[in-house]
Scaffold this motif. Structure first.
Motif, mmCIF file in Angstrom:
data_model
loop_
_atom_site.group_PDB
_atom_site.id
_atom_site.type_symbol
_atom_site.label_atom_id
_atom_site.label_comp_id
_atom_site.label_asym_id
_atom_site.label_seq_id
_atom_site.Cartn_x
_atom_site.Cartn_y
_atom_site.Cartn_z
ATOM 1 N N PRO B 542 0.807 -1.235 0.000
ATOM 2 C CA PRO B 542 0.000 0.000 0.000
ATOM 3 C C PRO B 542 0.834 1.275 0.000
ATOM 4 C CG PRO B 542 -0.161 -1.166 2.111
ATOM 5 C CD PRO B 542 0.543 -2.084 1.166
ATOM 6 N N PHE B 543 2.021 1.243 0.622
ATOM 7 C CA PHE B 543 2.817 2.480 0.661
ATOM 8 C C PHE B 543 3.453 2.782 -0.696
ATOM 9 C CE2 PHE B 543 2.180 2.124 5.177
ATOM 10 C CZ PHE B 543 1.994 3.459 5.533
ATOM 11 N N MET B 544 3.776 1.716 -1.467
ATOM 12 C CA MET B 544 4.268 1.969 -2.814
ATOM 13 C C MET B 544 3.152 2.560 -3.672
ATOM 14 S SD MET B 544 6.154 -0.446 -5.610
ATOM 15 C CE MET B 544 4.736 -0.824 -6.623
ATOM 16 N N THR B 545 1.962 1.986 -3.542
ATOM 17 C CA THR B 545 0.825 2.524 -4.289
ATOM 18 C C THR B 545 0.596 3.994 -3.917
ATOM 19 O OG1 THR B 545 -0.184 0.338 -4.307
ATOM 20 C CG2 THR B 545 -1.643 2.207 -4.753
ATOM 21 N N LEU B 546 0.631 4.254 -2.627
ATOM 22 C CA LEU B 546 0.420 5.614 -2.130
ATOM 23 C C LEU B 546 1.470 6.573 -2.699
ATOM 24 C CD1 LEU B 546 -1.420 7.140 -0.116
ATOM 25 C CD2 LEU B 546 0.231 6.582 1.697
ATOM 26 N N SER B 547 2.728 6.087 -2.802
ATOM 27 C CA SER B 547 3.824 6.980 -3.190
ATOM 28 C C SER B 547 3.768 7.393 -4.659
ATOM 29 C CB SER B 547 5.167 6.308 -2.889
ATOM 30 O OG SER B 547 5.429 5.275 -3.819
ATOM 31 N N PHE B 548 2.917 6.711 -5.440
ATOM 32 C CA PHE B 548 2.796 7.091 -6.855
ATOM 33 C C PHE B 548 1.499 7.843 -7.166
ATOM 34 C CE2 PHE B 548 6.174 3.932 -7.335
ATOM 35 C CZ PHE B 548 7.019 4.606 -8.199
ATOM 36 N N LEU B 549 0.680 8.053 -6.150
ATOM 37 C CA LEU B 549 -0.604 8.705 -6.413
ATOM 38 C C LEU B 549 -0.471 10.192 -6.721
ATOM 39 C CD1 LEU B 549 -3.210 7.176 -3.956
ATOM 40 C CD2 LEU B 549 -2.714 6.604 -6.322
ATOM 41 N N SER B 550 0.707 10.745 -6.444
ATOM 42 C CA SER B 550 0.882 12.181 -6.699
ATOM 43 C C SER B 550 1.852 12.443 -7.856
ATOM 44 C CB SER B 550 1.383 12.867 -5.423
ATOM 45 O OG SER B 550 2.576 12.280 -4.996
ATOM 46 N N LEU B 551 2.159 11.415 -8.615
ATOM 47 C CA LEU B 551 3.109 11.586 -9.734
ATOM 48 C C LEU B 551 2.354 11.919 -11.015
ATOM 49 C CD1 LEU B 551 6.032 11.392 -10.790
ATOM 50 C CD2 LEU B 551 5.660 8.956 -11.124
ATOM 51 N N VAL B 553 2.946 12.417 -14.019
ATOM 52 C CA VAL B 553 3.398 12.073 -15.371
ATOM 53 C C VAL B 553 2.989 10.644 -15.721
ATOM 54 C CG1 VAL B 553 5.334 13.696 -15.382
ATOM 55 C CG2 VAL B 553 5.695 11.368 -14.544
ATOM 56 N N ILE B 554 2.307 9.977 -14.767
ATOM 57 C CA ILE B 554 1.856 8.609 -15.014
ATOM 58 C C ILE B 554 0.318 8.623 -15.055
ATOM 59 C CG2 ILE B 554 1.863 6.236 -14.136
ATOM 60 C CD1 ILE B 554 4.667 7.016 -14.721
ATOM 61 N N PRO B 555 -0.272 8.143 -16.145
ATOM 62 C CA PRO B 555 -1.747 8.215 -16.289
ATOM 63 C C PRO B 555 -2.474 7.415 -15.211
ATOM 64 C CG PRO B 555 -0.659 7.583 -18.369
ATOM 65 C CD PRO B 555 0.378 7.529 -17.301
ATOM 66 N N GLU B 556 -3.782 7.668 -15.058
ATOM 67 C CA GLU B 556 -4.609 8.649 -15.773
ATOM 68 C C GLU B 556 -4.914 9.861 -14.892
ATOM 69 O OE1 GLU B 556 -7.364 5.639 -18.557
ATOM 70 O OE2 GLU B 556 -8.303 6.766 -16.958
ATOM 71 N N LEU B 557 -5.219 9.595 -13.625
ATOM 72 C CA LEU B 557 -5.632 10.701 -12.755
ATOM 73 C C LEU B 557 -4.727 10.701 -11.515
ATOM 74 C CD1 LEU B 557 -7.911 12.893 -12.528
ATOM 75 C CD2 LEU B 557 -9.180 11.245 -11.115
ATOM 76 N N LYS B 558 -4.126 11.862 -11.186
ATOM 77 C CA LYS B 558 -3.257 11.958 -10.020
ATOM 78 C C LYS B 558 -3.585 13.236 -9.243
ATOM 79 C CE LYS B 558 -1.061 8.173 -10.954
ATOM 80 N NZ LYS B 558 0.310 7.706 -11.082
ATOM 81 N N LEU B 559 -3.170 13.231 -7.995
ATOM 82 C CA LEU B 559 -3.409 14.404 -7.145
ATOM 83 C C LEU B 559 -2.086 14.966 -6.665
ATOM 84 C CD1 LEU B 559 -5.541 16.148 -5.563
ATOM 85 C CD2 LEU B 559 -5.233 14.527 -3.658
ATOM 86 N N THR B 560 -1.846 16.255 -6.888
ATOM 87 C CA THR B 560 -0.651 16.896 -6.334
ATOM 88 C C THR B 560 -1.083 17.967 -5.346
ATOM 89 O OG1 THR B 560 -0.340 18.817 -7.790
ATOM 90 C CG2 THR B 560 0.317 16.658 -8.676
ATOM 91 N N ASP B 561 -0.094 18.624 -4.749
ATOM 92 C CA ASP B 561 -0.426 19.701 -3.809
ATOM 93 C C ASP B 561 -1.142 20.844 -4.510
ATOM 94 O OD1 ASP B 561 2.186 20.282 -5.096
ATOM 95 O OD2 ASP B 561 2.085 22.096 -3.866
ATOM 96 N N LYS B 562 -1.070 20.884 -5.840
ATOM 97 C CA LYS B 562 -1.700 21.960 -6.596
ATOM 98 C C LYS B 562 -3.082 21.588 -7.094
ATOM 99 C CE LYS B 562 2.585 24.160 -8.193
ATOM 100 N NZ LYS B 562 3.384 24.503 -9.378
ATOM 101 N N GLY B 563 -3.425 20.310 -6.944
ATOM 102 C CA GLY B 563 -4.759 19.906 -7.381
ATOM 103 C C GLY B 563 -4.747 18.610 -8.165
ATOM 104 N N LEU B 564 -5.934 18.317 -8.715
ATOM 105 C CA LEU B 564 -6.144 17.061 -9.425
ATOM 106 C C LEU B 564 -5.634 17.201 -10.870
ATOM 107 C CD1 LEU B 564 -7.541 14.408 -8.435
ATOM 108 C CD2 LEU B 564 -9.656 15.280 -9.475
#
Lengths: 580, 580
Positions: B542-551, B553-564
């Motif tokens: 789960p932590f590896m999955t979590l660590s890529f949720l804000s990247l 450049v990898i499709p399709e939908l990600k969340l960064t500190d600036k938004g979705l």
């Protein structure tokens, strides 16, 4: 200025990317041929797009020039990993005229001979005169100038003298470290040179060195050797990690001896080099292309042969844009008629057609020869070559036909009124080595058996490694005539008889190189050889034999301007044997 | 000072030559084993003499230390050609403790992750902390910091910022050029970086790039790729001259897909790399040794496998003294139990025994961690993660188990009194990305489906590529608890439930690296994973999955500190779908 250069380069980068993507027309398309892919080890059909001298891809939309090459095979340009251009007796541009049409697009030169005459100025001349040619010229700095102190050379190049050149981008390191005793016995000056080239490469030259001494030599960081003359020697050096430069020169020919060692698993460690190759051999047989053909005709996979002839040298020397037909690589390409005959029919250099049917079609920019006389000789007369008998037996240099080693003979010379004279019946001729760099007045005098001249004399300023003037003759007057003609021409080859010059070839650049084409030089050598043979000489290549008679590192007996050298003992010996 | 260095080096050179000739006792003799000669492509019996950390020969008279290695096979130390040590979550010394006993003696690191947090200081820290280890550490400079401007990173490294490091002797060039659009569309800053590294190397990173765009990318001078995931992709890149870095990481595993492409004729173009490999995998399976074993067990000739694992990387990176057991080479040697099992039983680094039976025996010098907090966060409370429903349908990140790509889902979130809350029945959890480099107060808010948590929350400061704090949870209070614990530890992994910390692993160095051993880190990850699974999470990692949720450049939908971010369109999108 730096800013300007950077901006120009940036433009090149942008153009390459843009042309690769077909956003703009490529300069040139090589269409319809098969390519030898030295990286993937394959042969397949591909159209090669070229832009600004670089390969940019294999899927071109439109190009300014389209070359129809159907039926041909494209190989990366060949690389000669170690060559003394001086042995071809022509300038670098004229050398390019001869070898480029044969598929050689890169040479790594060792300007050892001209450096022995002109020093750093000679090296710079070779580098400067090799700019803007359809041939990439890189240099290794001569490591052993002079080879010994037993002859007078034109220059002494220590580590300090070389240090000004080592950072030059076209200088790839230190050339053939012939002084292997200097390495293994840790001569401080030799180690200093090794240290100087530490960040670059150091080529080896260690014939027959073996066992612990070879390990010591390699441990010093020397990573190649072109002197292997047997399979066993090459195998030992290969196992120690040396790159094996397989040599096929004019005198030393090792290709067929070494070839059986090459396998797909070790092939990455082999290069092809010519070392010393004479004009006639280049013109008649070829250059690196000849090695490729010979190797393939003896069973080597043509793709491996081409890789050895191109990519391997590029990899060894760290030349990242050479040796393959791939994006970003320089478009230095040989158009071969096929993988059977492996003949270069066209050559493309930096994307431009520069040679066709064995002729250079690109214009050559000539380069001014080095200024200043290189024939500095103290006044001579026929008496300069006269000497009296001191004892009954003399040490006489015995020629072995076709070889550069000699025998040391003990024979009674012919004496006329206490003066030693030539004896044509026993084929014992007079010989002299006239110092020509510093006008010291040094003249080494000796006797030689095996030339076969019945009259006249011959002389040359090509005389390894210091290139003083060496002459052999029946008549002291003709020896003088020949030497004075060499001087007058600023160097060269001469045959004289009865006070007349029979044949001559001028080599006015450092006394080593002609300003003419290789074809004219080959013709000049042929004429001089014929004249010598007309006077009774029965050697196949008398001027080559002559040019090694003063090299005091090759056994057994040699003559330099300083005197007679017993090479087995590395010391001077008197001409006459006292205890006889 | 320069004189002193030269004299010390000169002494080394003299000593090597002297020891090779058995004039003095060698430091060490490795006796009785067979050696894999990566240069000649052979396996044979040889006793290896080592002096001053270098191999000096195979015919030793006497040595200070004699190691009896009968029955073993000696291989050159393995080289990892591309690795982010940050993925192992330990310091470089601790990384060495783990990989050196497995036969890795050289790594080429790309400190991309720590550079995203600490910038140049992070790169310098990795270089500085890697001195004096039983592991050669070279670096490629991160080329894409930040990867995009769609998230807030700790640093922005342009060409100018990198220029101060490019000349460092241990810096070999520019690391994975991920920004291939930047290359092929000629972004000036990208071209400037390429120009900066022109004299060195540029590694590629171009998954699925093909055809003209790939040719354009390669034409720019990019000469390697570690992103090939199919035989066809690798074949195309190989033909274009790229070195194929076969990768076997923890998430991306390409070895078995690419291996069938390798033949003796093209093997020189392949390297082995780990890229991102997690502690548990290194400890359980191994590192480059694992790739060698796997390749051999799938049919690759062991000598070729070992060459790919050692010499090839050395050649690609121009590391002339690495990758072989031969005179002058560094004595970095893996003692294998044989060519069948290919297990490292001992490891010799620079001639010294440094590891035995999978344990480092050499002492490690620890290095001070970078100073200064790397968790700069504006004041938070549970309300920071609260948001109201704006429309009925929301864009929800859909996890695909075991993959780093996500789906973009459109689902109605659960709403409580107009506030959006987690819905454990449909497994839609709340998610936030908290900026932690500049205390901007940026918090990206979103929803995610697929974690399976029934209660509590998890958070991590390892969140590619900018490594802000990402948290997922059922309870906003637990999300806050977890994030505050991450902050308190200076970074790390946390699971919280009902206001309590269930498990945590501190990563106080840049929020990415522990100061503990890899074994302890692996244990910490295992505990955190178990805690998440105890709360209902059914993901394997789960932590590896979590660590890529804000990247982004990898499709399709990600969340960064600036938004979705809709990665398919490379643009920000609102959480709620207006037209629904």
């Amino acid at each position: 200025m730096l800013l300007l250069i950077q901006s120009v380069l940036m433009d090149l980068l942008e153009e390459l990317i843009s042309a690769a993507r077909c956003e703009m027309e490529a300069d040139c398309l090589l269409e319809g041929a098969e390519i030898v892919n030295t990286l993937s080890g394959e042969l397949y059909r591909a159209d090669v797009a070229v832009h600004k001298g670089r390969v940019v891809g294999f899927d071109c939309c439109s190009a300014g020039v389209v070359l129809d090459l159907k039926g041909a095979v494209l190989s990366p340009g060949f690389v000669d990993g170690h060559v003394h251009i001086e042995s071809a007796m022509v300038t670098v541009p004229e050398y390019a005229r001869a070898v480029v049409p044969r598929g050689t697009t890169t040479v790594v030169i060792d300007p050892h001979e001209i450096a022995n005459v002109l020093g750093i100025e000679g090296i710079r001349y070779m580098l400067d005169s090799s700019r803007n040619l359809p041939l990439n010229v890189y240099a290794m700095l001569p490591s052993c100038v002079p080879a010994t102190d037993m002859e007078t050379s034109g220059a002494v190049l220590g580590a300090d003298a070389l240090s000004g050149l080592i950072k030059d981008k076209r200088v790839l390191g230190l050339a053939e470290m012939m002084n292997y005793p200097g390495v293994i016995f840790r001569d401080p000056e030799v180690l200093k040179k090794i240290k100087l080239a530490e960040e670059k490469l150091i080529d080896g030259h260690a014939p027959k060195l073996t066992g612990r001494d070879l390990s010591a030599y390699v441990s010093a960081g020397i990573r190649s050797d072109h002197e292997c003359s047997s399979l066993e020697e090459a195998e030992e050096k290969l196992r120690l990690g040396m790159y094996i430069m397989i040599r096929e020169g004019s005198a030393a020919k090792n290709l067929l001896d070494i070839l059986p060692l090459v396998t797909p698993l070790n092939a990455g460690q082999f290069l092809f080099v010519s070392d010393d190759r004479h004009p006639a051999d280049i013109l008649q047989e070829g250059h690196i292309d000849f090695m490729v053909r010979t190797a393939v005709s003896h069973g080597l996979d043509p793709i491996l042969a081409i890789r050895i002839a191109s990519l391997n040298a590029a990899r060894y020397f760290g030349l990242r844009n050479l040796g393959a037909i791939a994006p970003g690589y320089r478009a230095d390409i040989v158009v071969l008629d096929g993988l059977d005959s492996l003949k270069a029919v066209e050559v493309i250099k930096d994307g431009k057609l520069v040679a066709k049917e064995c002729h250079l079609t690109a214009p050559l920019i000539s380069f001014p020869s080095p200024k200043g006389a290189s024939m500095k000789i103290k006044i001579l007369d026929a008496g300069s070559f006269a000497f009296k008998s001191e004892h009954s037996l003399a040490r006489i240099i015995g020629i072995i036909s076709g070889q550069i080693i000699t025998k040391s003979l003990s024979l009674p010379p012919k004496v006329d009124n206490s003066w030693v004279v030539a004896d044509t019946q026993r084929d014992i001729l007079k010989m002299a080595v006239v110092e020509r760099h510093k006008a010291t007045g040094n003249i080494g005098l000796g006797l030689v058996q095996g030339f076969g001249l019945q009259a006249g004399a011959m002389a040359t300023s090509v005389a390894h490694d210091s290139h003083n003037i060496v002459t052999v003759g029946v008549s002291e007057e003709d020896m003088l005539t020949a030497v004075l003609k060499v001087k007058e021409m600023g160097g060269g080859l001469v045959v004289a008889n009865e006070g007349q010059i029979t044949s001559s070839l001028a080599l006015p650049i450092a006394g080593l190189l002609s300003e003419k084409s290789m074809l004219e030089v080959a013709d000049g050598i042929r004429q001089c050889t014929k004249s010598a043979q007309d006077l009774g000489c029965d050697l196949k290549d008398p001027f080559m034999t002559l040019s090694f008679l003063s090299l005091p590192v090759i056994p057994e007996l040699k003559l330099t301007d300083k005197g007679l050298v017993d090479v087995t003992k590395f010391k001077f010996v008197p001409l006459f044997m006292e205890n006889a």
